[in-house]
Design a protein around this motif. Structure first.
Motif, PDB file in Angstrom:
ATOM      1  N   GLU A  65       0.809  -1.116   0.038  1.00 41.96           N
ATOM      2  CA  GLU A  65      -0.041   0.017  -0.068  1.00 41.96           C
ATOM      3  C   GLU A  65       0.889   1.337   0.094  1.00 41.96           C
ATOM      4  N   LYS A  74     -12.171   1.335  -9.205  1.00 40.76           N
ATOM      5  CA  LYS A  74     -11.221   0.276 -10.133  1.00 40.76           C
ATOM      6  C   LYS A  74     -11.019   0.209 -11.471  1.00 40.76           C
ATOM      7  N   TRP A  84      -4.588  -9.374  -2.038  1.00 43.65           N
ATOM      8  CA  TRP A  84      -5.415  -9.342  -1.090  1.00 43.65           C
ATOM      9  C   TRP A  84      -4.936  -9.003   0.332  1.00 43.65           C
ATOM     10  N   SER A 105      -9.873  -8.898   1.499  1.00 40.33           N
ATOM     11  CA  SER A 105     -10.222  -7.662   0.686  1.00 40.33           C
ATOM     12  C   SER A 105      -9.436  -7.451  -0.197  1.00 40.33           C
ATOM     13  N   GLU A 106     -10.045  -7.126  -1.465  1.00 40.84           N
ATOM     14  CA  GLU A 106      -9.128  -6.903  -2.672  1.00 40.84           C
ATOM     15  C   GLU A 106      -8.414  -5.667  -2.752  1.00 40.84           C
ATOM     16  N   ILE A 107      -7.070  -5.429  -3.154  1.00 45.50           N
ATOM     17  CA  ILE A 107      -6.651  -4.083  -3.820  1.00 45.50           C
ATOM     18  C   ILE A 107      -5.729  -4.373  -4.929  1.00 45.50           C
ATOM     19  N   LYS A 118      -8.830   0.538  -3.872  1.00 41.16           N
ATOM     20  CA  LYS A 118      -9.100  -0.436  -2.663  1.00 41.16           C
ATOM     21  C   LYS A 118     -10.540   0.212  -2.320  1.00 41.16           C
ATOM     22  N   HIS A 123     -13.071  -2.960   3.131  1.00 43.17           N
ATOM     23  CA  HIS A 123     -12.168  -3.437   4.208  1.00 43.17           C
ATOM     24  C   HIS A 123     -12.419  -3.113   5.610  1.00 43.17           C
TER      25      HIS A 123
END
Length: 173
Positions: A65, A74, A84, A105-107, A118, A123
């Motif tokens: 991050e 997205k 993830w 949780s997807e990033i 995200k 999240h």
């Protein structure tokens, strides 16, 4: 006495980490807060076939991050690599500790443009669900699930063995 105490000044405490259960009913300082001490953040990186604990994710400062600007759409990160952040809560049962809540949780991160995606609400919701002992992994791809399963087993096989059948069904061998 410290210098601050002797001069009558009160030290400010902008961030409090609460170690014990704050829901014991005392109603004092820290009441209404939740303890995150049993939660860890596991990063699953299907691009590099690895999973690892990165506690920086608790404050949106994990390895994946850092040094990117997050966007809420997205579509603005079309070439982003999938990662993830999996929120893992450990509880103690009658047979010992186990993985109680696990939510992914997807990033998406595109380092070339220093942008990432995200969903902050997702999240936060997944962190909360993990704390409540929920398993939310159905939306993850099979390869990422296998990386997560292997990591959890390798990290502590006893905790894996003590975990619920639901977790083992969502993360099969």
């Amino acid at each position: 006495m410290s210098e601050d105490q002797s001069s009558g000044k009160r030290k400010s405490n902008p961030f409090t980490i609460i170690k014990d259960d704050s829901t014991d009913g005392h109603g004092g300082y820290g009441a209404g807060t939740i303890s995150l001490e049993n939660m860890s953040s596991v990063i699953v990186d299907p691009n590099e076939d690895r999973a690892f604990v990165d506690m920086g994710a608790m404050h949106a400062r994990s390895e994946v991050e850092r040094r990117v600007k997050f966007l809420p759409n997205k579509d603005e990160v079309p070439n982003g690599k999938l990662y993830w952040i999996v929120w893992v809560t450990v509880e103690k049962g009658e047979n010992g500790p186990y993985y109680a809540g696990v939510a992914g949780s997807e990033i998406r991160v595109d380092r070339s443009i220093k942008r990432a995606y995200k969903s902050m609400p997702q999240h936060v919701t997944h962190m909360e669900k993990s704390l409540k002992g929920k398993i939310i992994l159905e939306h993850m791809d099979d390869h990422s699930k296998k990386l997560l399963r292997d990591f959890l087993v390798d990290f502590n096989e006893e905790m894996w063995n003590n975990s619920t059948d639901e977790l083992k069904e969502v993360l099969p061998e």
